[in-house]
Design a protein around this motif. Structure first.
Motif, PDB file in Angstrom:
ATOM      1  N   LEU A 195     125.313 153.658  25.510  1.00 29.18           N
ATOM      2  CA  LEU A 195     126.438 153.978  24.635  1.00 29.18           C
ATOM      3  C   LEU A 195     127.506 152.892  24.724  1.00 29.18           C
ATOM      4  O   LEU A 195     127.782 152.370  25.811  1.00 29.18           O
ATOM      5  N   ASP A 196     128.103 152.548  23.594  1.00 30.08           N
ATOM      6  CA  ASP A 196     129.262 151.654  23.644  1.00 30.08           C
ATOM      7  C   ASP A 196     130.496 152.478  24.003  1.00 30.08           C
ATOM      8  O   ASP A 196     130.428 153.709  24.165  1.00 30.08           O
ATOM      9  N   SER A 228     124.365 159.440  30.412  1.00 31.38           N
ATOM     10  CA  SER A 228     124.690 158.273  29.585  1.00 31.38           C
ATOM     11  C   SER A 228     126.135 157.826  29.810  1.00 31.38           C
ATOM     12  O   SER A 228     126.437 156.628  29.748  1.00 31.38           O
ATOM     13  N   LEU A 251     124.967 162.664  21.573  1.00 34.81           N
ATOM     14  CA  LEU A 251     124.407 161.400  21.131  1.00 34.81           C
ATOM     15  C   LEU A 251     123.550 160.833  22.244  1.00 34.81           C
ATOM     16  O   LEU A 251     124.042 160.569  23.346  1.00 34.81           O
ATOM     17  N   GLU A 252     122.268 160.667  21.978  1.00 34.85           N
ATOM     18  CA  GLU A 252     121.342 160.142  22.976  1.00 34.85           C
ATOM     19  C   GLU A 252     121.417 158.614  23.024  1.00 34.85           C
ATOM     20  O   GLU A 252     121.705 157.958  22.019  1.00 34.85           O
ATOM     21  N   GLU A 253     121.146 158.057  24.216  1.00 30.32           N
ATOM     22  CA  GLU A 253     120.963 156.616  24.300  1.00 30.32           C
ATOM     23  C   GLU A 253     119.730 156.227  23.496  1.00 30.32           C
ATOM     24  O   GLU A 253     118.785 157.002  23.376  1.00 30.32           O
ATOM     25  N   GLN A 262     131.323 161.256  23.459  1.00 26.53           N
ATOM     26  CA  GLN A 262     130.471 162.122  24.269  1.00 26.53           C
ATOM     27  C   GLN A 262     131.293 162.801  25.354  1.00 26.53           C
ATOM     28  O   GLN A 262     131.123 163.989  25.637  1.00 26.53           O
ATOM     29  N   ALA A 273     127.366 154.230  31.278  1.00 25.63           N
ATOM     30  CA  ALA A 273     128.383 153.415  30.613  1.00 25.63           C
ATOM     31  C   ALA A 273     129.500 153.024  31.571  1.00 25.63           C
ATOM     32  O   ALA A 273     130.004 151.892  31.539  1.00 25.63           O
ATOM     33  N   GLN A 313     131.309 155.400  21.614  1.00 24.61           N
ATOM     34  CA  GLN A 313     130.322 156.480  21.694  1.00 24.61           C
ATOM     35  C   GLN A 313     130.488 157.279  22.985  1.00 24.61           C
ATOM     36  O   GLN A 313     130.405 158.513  22.976  1.00 24.61           O
ATOM     37  N   ALA A 314     130.716 156.573  24.087  1.00 24.68           N
ATOM     38  CA  ALA A 314     130.944 157.262  25.359  1.00 24.68           C
ATOM     39  C   ALA A 314     132.207 158.110  25.284  1.00 24.68           C
ATOM     40  O   ALA A 314     132.268 159.216  25.838  1.00 24.68           O
TER      41      ALA A 314
END
Length: 488
Positions: free
Chosen positions: A34-35, A118, A13-15, A42, A122, A38-39
């Motif tokens: 990323l929230d 990313s 997932l890209e920023e 990842q 984060a 999401q982090a």
């Protein structure tokens, strides 16, 4: 490790970016990070490889599988402690490092790499918001005094490490604010300068004395290097007042293009153009600021500095922006079996390119043309490789309109006088000559004078500067104390 099957279950997932129409109206950062959730996903993709190539792909040797696992298990406090153990300023690298660690990720052999950068971004943003980033003053002072000359990422990292070792550190900067090219080379839309300012506050709380607008030595006559110094101090005075001196002034001499018409008005180095906008963003008032409003802009140089000129010109309101690169256009996808885990040659399109820019490859400028002393265009020719050399392609000559030409072809060496006034030997490229051996590393030929960062290795990345600053700090500490507990 992250989730055992995470790399099979979750996609990279890209920023995100804010819309072009919105971000072109200002100079603020526009990356949407990323929230936490999401982090977490990842980080779950990390396989904790038996040999984690990402560790060596990263110049500061970040312990990447460990902080990925800690994010996956929601142990964010331990994640920032792990990240800080190798990297003083992850908010810098999490924003502007090109992420060689991701090129070396084992998943990158035949899939999309883990979004390491990313995740780093984060972690540090979460750490600042939670108040986990605090000063770490030394418990015991050594009584030794160290001068660090140059406050870019190498100088900042070295000063912080040496202060934490208990030395009295003074950080000298010729410009009016610290940060080096982070401050006056990197546009605010890529990294806002508040990140530097709060690190400066942390360093002062740790005992670092910061002296800005102080030039060590003298600037060469006619130099185009940015310099707002109000005070000068000699090399001899520094050697007299301090027990060790570390030179981290960077590689600031821009590569020129000495073709006919170079003396026309409207042709400038990128580092004449970019710093002015950053000063205006900081609230300073400048007379005669270089601007691209209503102009046809040609940027010569296809790297990151050229990209920064593109983004700034578009924010000014340029009529058109064209970026030249003398080398052929790279492939859109690298040959992974041939290049992994090394940094690959491939076409890289930056956010600034996406905002509006024509990119021209295999092109060489033969002459600048003008009227009444001002540049109006360029004579160009297409080039190709023959027998290992770039040669002109007959019949491809063109004249392109240009009202503003920005030279962004890299940096060749430090400003010579800083090394000359100390009597430091130079290597074949004009950089400070100092090895990186474990014993006596970063020491120059001059007693108690050390050199690190771009001033020693040549133009490079922010992450390499931080690495060299940290390693040089350890060498200086060993020189002063006979041993060092600082990490390499």
């Amino acid at each position: 490790m992250g989730k055992v099957t995470g790399f099979m279950e979750f996609e990279r997932l890209e920023e995100g970016y804010k819309p072009v129409t919105e971000r072109l109206k200002h100079y603020k950062e526009f990356v949407v990070g990323l929230d936490d959730a999401q982090a977490n996903k990842q980080a779950a993709r990390c396989m904790d490889c038996g040999t984690p190539f990402c560790n060596n792909g990263c110049p500061v040797n970040n312990i990447i599988p460990d902080f990925n696992d800690l994010v996956y298990t929601n142990n964010w406090k331990a994640a920032i402690d792990t990240l800080h153990s190798t990297n003083n300023f992850p908010e810098f690298t999490g924003r502007i490092c090109p992420a060689p660690c991701e090129a070396a990720c084992t998943l990158n052999v035949n899939d999309d790499a883990v979004g390491i950068k990313s995740i780093e971004h984060a972690i540090i943003d979460r750490a600042w918001s939670e108040g986990w980033v605090k000063p770490q003053p030394a418990k015991v002072k050594t009584g030794k005094k160290v001068a660090v000359v140059g406050s870019g990422p190498a100088g900042m990292a070295a000063a912080q490490q040496l202060a934490r070792a208990g030395h009295d550190v003074t950080l000298f900067e010729k410009n009016d604010r610290i940060g080096g090219l982070l401050r006056y080379g990197i546009p605010d839309f890529k990294m806002e300068k508040s990140h530097i300012d709060r690190r400066a506050e942390q360093m002062v709380a740790e005992g670092v004395t910061i002296r800005t607008s102080v030039l060590v030595g003298e600037m060469p006559k006619g130099s185009k290097v940015t310099n707002w110094a109000k005070e000068t101090i000699s090399a001899d005075q520094l050697k007299k007042d301090f027990d060790a001196v570390l030179l981290t002034g960077g590689s600031e001499q821009s590569r020129d293009l000495p073709v006919p018409g170079r003396d026309l008005d409207g042709i400038h180095f990128a580092m004449e153009f970019l710093p002015q906008q950053n000063k205006v963003n900081a609230g300073d008032k400048l007379k005669g600021q270089l601007r691209a409003d209503g102009k046809h802009v040609i940027v010569i140089g296809g790297g990151d500095t050229g990209s920064d000129c593109v983004g700034t010109s578009n924010r000014h309101g340029a009529v058109s922006v064209t970026q030249f690169e003398v080398m052929p256009q790279p492939p859109e996808e690298e040959n992974r079996p041939m290049t992994w885990p090394y940094w690959p040659l491939k076409l890289r399109t930056s956010s600034s390119h996406e905002e509006g820019c024509e990119r021209v490859f295999s092109i060489s400028t033969k002459e600048f043309i003008g009227e009444k002393g001002k540049v109006t265009g360029l004579k160009t020719v297409q080039v190709e490789f023959k027998d290992g050399k770039l040669v002109d392609v007959p019949g491809t000559e063109k004249v392109l309109k240009a009202d503003l030409v920005l030279l962004a072809m890299g940096f060749v060496n430090p400003v010579a006088t800083i090394l000359d006034v100390f009597g430091v030997d130079k290597d074949a490229r004009g950089n400070a000559k100092a090895s990186t051996e474990f014993i006596g590393g970063y020491a120059t030929n001059v007693p108690k004078v050390f050199a690190a960062g771009d001033m020693r290795r040549g133009q490079s990345l922010v992450v390499w500067a931080i690495r060299e600053g940290r390693q040089a700090a350890r060498s200086v500490d060993e020189f002063l104390m006979g041993f060092s507990d600082l990490p390499r």
